[in-house]
Structure formats: C-alpha cells, structure tokens
Design an enzyme around this catalytic site. Structure first.
Site, PDB file in Angstrom:
ATOM      1  N   CYS A  30       0.955  -1.209   0.005  1.00 29.56           N
ATOM      2  CA  CYS A  30      -0.074   0.038  -0.156  1.00 29.56           C
ATOM      3  C   CYS A  30       0.836   1.210   0.047  1.00 29.56           C
ATOM      4  O   CYS A  30       1.477   1.597   0.978  1.00 29.56           O
ATOM      5  CB  CYS A  30      -1.011   0.181   1.200  1.00 29.56           C
ATOM      6  SG  CYS A  30      -1.923   1.493   1.449  1.00 29.56           S
ATOM      7  N   CYS A  33      -0.055   4.049   2.446  1.00 25.23           N
ATOM      8  CA  CYS A  33       0.271   3.559   3.827  1.00 25.23           C
ATOM      9  C   CYS A  33       1.504   3.996   4.227  1.00 25.23           C
ATOM     10  O   CYS A  33       1.906   4.587   5.661  1.00 25.23           O
ATOM     11  CB  CYS A  33       0.213   2.101   3.937  1.00 25.23           C
ATOM     12  SG  CYS A  33      -1.529   1.204   3.738  1.00 25.23           S
TER      13      CYS A  33
END
Length: 128
Positions: A30, A33
C-alpha cells in the site's frame, strides 16, 4: 516506532488497553500507507502515553480485517474500551489525515485521569 499487533495479541494490546488505541490497518504493498507513516509517528510523539498507536498488517490478519469490515487501506480505527470511536478511511492524502488526527488528539488527550487510589488506603479509611 509503531507496535505491531496480530490476531494473537489484539485483545491484550487493543481491546484491553487502559488508554485509547489508534489502530492502523496497512499492507506492505500500500503506497498511501507508506506516505502517511511519518504523520502517524509524529502523532504518536505528540500524544505521548495518552493514545497508543499500533499497526496491523491487514493481509496477514484476515480475521481482524473481516471483523472490522475493511474496505480500503489504510484504515485507521480509534478504539477505546473495546469500542470503535472513530473510523478513518478514504482520506485523500496527508492534509485530510492531518486534520483527522488533530481532531482525535484534541478530543482524546488532556482529559482528566481516572482516580486510581490504592485499595489499602481505602481499607485503612474504613477501619479508622
């Protein structure tokens, strides 16, 4: 450093925590993230020991991902006394997250501490 939590340690570290816990559901693949990680570390430093920050790899903890019905990553949950108080998902970048974290910090820090007197003192008062 963010404490890494798994399904095995979730109850103890999150649900039974004496202070609110900001849970960051993330995954290694991600990109967002990784982008928000420095903001979360800054938030952790500002909140000191009034809000705990933990990270959960959503891919490796499928039961938790399902339990909390993750729709996207990252998803942040503020859990207090085992109850989800705030859910942050679908933010568009750092500024959205920064505003949400500021609101959480404002609402969950600098609150009066609960009384934690010792039982021995209480007993001595009753015996006197």
């Amino acid at each position: 450093m963010v404490l890494s939590v798994s399904e095995r340690t979730f109850t103890q570290e999150v649900l039974e925590s004496p202070i609110p816990v900001l849970v960051n559901f993330e995954a290694p693949w991600c990109g967002l993230c990784r982008i928000i990680h420095p903001l979360l570390l800054q938030f952790q430093g500002q909140c000191e020991d009034q809000i705990k920050l933990v990270g959960i790899n959503a891919d490796e903890n499928f039961k938790l991902s399902n339990t909390y019905r993750l729709k996207s990553l990252p998803t942040l949950l503020l859990i207090e006394n085992g109850v989800v108080r705030h859910r942050l998902e679908g933010f568009r970048g750092r500024d959205d997250l920064r505003l949400a974290l500021e609101e959480i910090q404002l609402n969950y820090t600098h609150r009066p501490k609960a009384y934690s007197g010792s039982k021995k003192s209480d007993l001595e008062l009753h015996l006197a």
